[in-house]
Design a protein around this motif. Structure first.
Motif, PDB file in Angstrom:
ATOM      1  N   TRP A  10       0.833  -1.207   0.000  1.00 29.72           N
ATOM      2  CA  TRP A  10       0.000   0.000   0.000  1.00 29.72           C
ATOM      3  C   TRP A  10       0.866   1.255   0.000  1.00 29.72           C
ATOM      4  O   TRP A  10       0.531   2.239  -0.645  1.00 29.72           O
ATOM      5  N   TRP A  11       1.991   1.238   0.727  1.00 30.29           N
ATOM      6  CA  TRP A  11       2.911   2.379   0.698  1.00 30.29           C
ATOM      7  C   TRP A  11       3.356   2.648  -0.738  1.00 30.29           C
ATOM      8  O   TRP A  11       3.351   3.785  -1.187  1.00 30.29           O
ATOM      9  N   SER A  12       3.751   1.587  -1.422  1.00 26.48           N
ATOM     10  CA  SER A  12       4.252   1.740  -2.789  1.00 26.48           C
ATOM     11  C   SER A  12       3.166   2.247  -3.726  1.00 26.48           C
ATOM     12  O   SER A  12       3.399   3.179  -4.508  1.00 26.48           O
ATOM     13  N   LEU A  13       1.986   1.651  -3.659  1.00 29.24           N
ATOM     14  CA  LEU A  13       0.904   2.074  -4.546  1.00 29.24           C
ATOM     15  C   LEU A  13       0.520   3.520  -4.280  1.00 29.24           C
ATOM     16  O   LEU A  13       0.395   4.326  -5.200  1.00 29.24           O
ATOM     17  N   ARG A  14       0.348   3.869  -3.026  1.00 30.23           N
ATOM     18  CA  ARG A  14      -0.015   5.251  -2.664  1.00 30.23           C
ATOM     19  C   ARG A  14       1.056   6.230  -3.150  1.00 30.23           C
ATOM     20  O   ARG A  14       0.753   7.293  -3.683  1.00 30.23           O
ATOM     21  N   SER A  15       2.306   5.858  -2.983  1.00 33.80           N
ATOM     22  CA  SER A  15       3.402   6.724  -3.409  1.00 33.80           C
ATOM     23  C   SER A  15       3.435   6.883  -4.922  1.00 33.80           C
ATOM     24  O   SER A  15       3.647   7.990  -5.428  1.00 33.80           O
ATOM     25  N   LEU A  16       3.234   5.804  -5.647  1.00 30.14           N
ATOM     26  CA  LEU A  16       3.231   5.880  -7.105  1.00 30.14           C
ATOM     27  C   LEU A  16       2.082   6.739  -7.628  1.00 30.14           C
ATOM     28  O   LEU A  16       2.273   7.577  -8.514  1.00 30.14           O
ATOM     29  N   LEU A  17       0.894   6.544  -7.073  1.00 27.10           N
ATOM     30  CA  LEU A  17      -0.260   7.325  -7.523  1.00 27.10           C
ATOM     31  C   LEU A  17      -0.091   8.803  -7.194  1.00 27.10           C
ATOM     32  O   LEU A  17      -0.377   9.672  -8.022  1.00 27.10           O
ATOM     33  N   ALA A  18       0.381   9.092  -6.000  1.00 26.27           N
ATOM     34  CA  ALA A  18       0.593  10.488  -5.618  1.00 26.27           C
ATOM     35  C   ALA A  18       1.711  11.109  -6.439  1.00 26.27           C
ATOM     36  O   ALA A  18       1.614  12.271  -6.860  1.00 26.27           O
ATOM     37  N   SER A  19       2.768  10.349  -6.693  1.00 29.83           N
ATOM     38  CA  SER A  19       3.881  10.862  -7.487  1.00 29.83           C
ATOM     39  C   SER A  19       3.423  11.208  -8.893  1.00 29.83           C
ATOM     40  O   SER A  19       3.797  12.253  -9.440  1.00 29.83           O
ATOM     41  N   ARG A  20       2.620  10.353  -9.469  1.00 29.86           N
ATOM     42  CA  ARG A  20       2.092  10.624 -10.808  1.00 29.86           C
ATOM     43  C   ARG A  20       1.300  11.928 -10.811  1.00 29.86           C
ATOM     44  O   ARG A  20       1.485  12.780 -11.686  1.00 29.86           O
ATOM     45  N   TRP A  21       0.428  12.094  -9.831  1.00 35.93           N
ATOM     46  CA  TRP A  21      -0.379  13.312  -9.750  1.00 35.93           C
ATOM     47  C   TRP A  21       0.518  14.536  -9.573  1.00 35.93           C
ATOM     48  O   TRP A  21       0.314  15.557 -10.223  1.00 35.93           O
ATOM     49  N   LEU A  22       1.512  14.432  -8.693  1.00 36.42           N
ATOM     50  CA  LEU A  22       2.401  15.558  -8.437  1.00 36.42           C
ATOM     51  C   LEU A  22       3.175  15.958  -9.690  1.00 36.42           C
ATOM     52  O   LEU A  22       3.306  17.144 -10.012  1.00 36.42           O
ATOM     53  N   ILE A  23       3.689  14.969 -10.428  1.00 28.80           N
ATOM     54  CA  ILE A  23       4.437  15.258 -11.658  1.00 28.80           C
ATOM     55  C   ILE A  23       3.522  15.907 -12.692  1.00 28.80           C
ATOM     56  O   ILE A  23       3.896  16.881 -13.348  1.00 28.80           O
ATOM     57  N   GLU A  24       2.301  15.379 -12.824  1.00 28.72           N
ATOM     58  CA  GLU A  24       1.347  15.946 -13.778  1.00 28.72           C
ATOM     59  C   GLU A  24       0.982  17.390 -13.437  1.00 28.72           C
ATOM     60  O   GLU A  24       0.554  18.148 -14.300  1.00 28.72           O
ATOM     61  N   HIS A  25       1.142  17.767 -12.180  1.00 27.55           N
ATOM     62  CA  HIS A  25       0.782  19.116 -11.750  1.00 27.55           C
ATOM     63  C   HIS A  25       2.007  19.984 -11.450  1.00 27.55           C
ATOM     64  O   HIS A  25       1.934  20.955 -10.710  1.00 27.55           O
TER      65      HIS A  25
END
Length: 79
Positions: A46-61
Motif C-alpha cells: 500500500w505504501w508503494s501504490l499510494r506513493s506511485l499514484l501520488a507521485s504521478r499526480w504531483l508530476i502531472e501538476h
C-alpha cells in the motif's frame, strides 16, 4: 469535527499504511496498539501504490520529483 468525505469500504491495512507512510519506524508502535496479526508486506505494498499514484499526480501538476517529498522519498527508500 470528523470529516467523512473519504470514508468508504476498503482494506483497513490501507489506513494503517497511510498513517505510517514515510515513517516506517512507527509501524511497530502502530501495530502494537492495533494487533500483531497483520501482514506487513501488504502495508508495504500500500505504501508503494499510494506513493506511485501520488507521485504521478504531483508530476502531472508540475511538482519537481528531485525536490524532497514524502512520496518520492518513500519510493527511493524501496529501490
Amino acid at each position: 469535527m470528523i470529516d467523512w468525505s473519504e470514508a468508504g469500504p476498503g482494506d483497513p491495512l490501507f489506513d494503517l499504511a497511510i498513517l505510517t507512510l514515510g515513517h516506517e519506524e512507527r509501524l511497530g508502535d502502530l501495530l502494537a496498539g492495533y494487533g500483531t496479526d497483520v501482514n506487513r508486506d501488504v502495508i508495504r505494498a500500500w505504501w508503494s501504490l499510494r506513493s506511485l499514484l501520488a507521485s504521478r499526480w504531483l508530476i502531472e501538476h508540475g511538482f519537481d520529483p528531485s525536490s524532497p517529498g514524502c512520496e518520492f522519498d518513500v519510493l527511493r527508500s524501496r529501490m
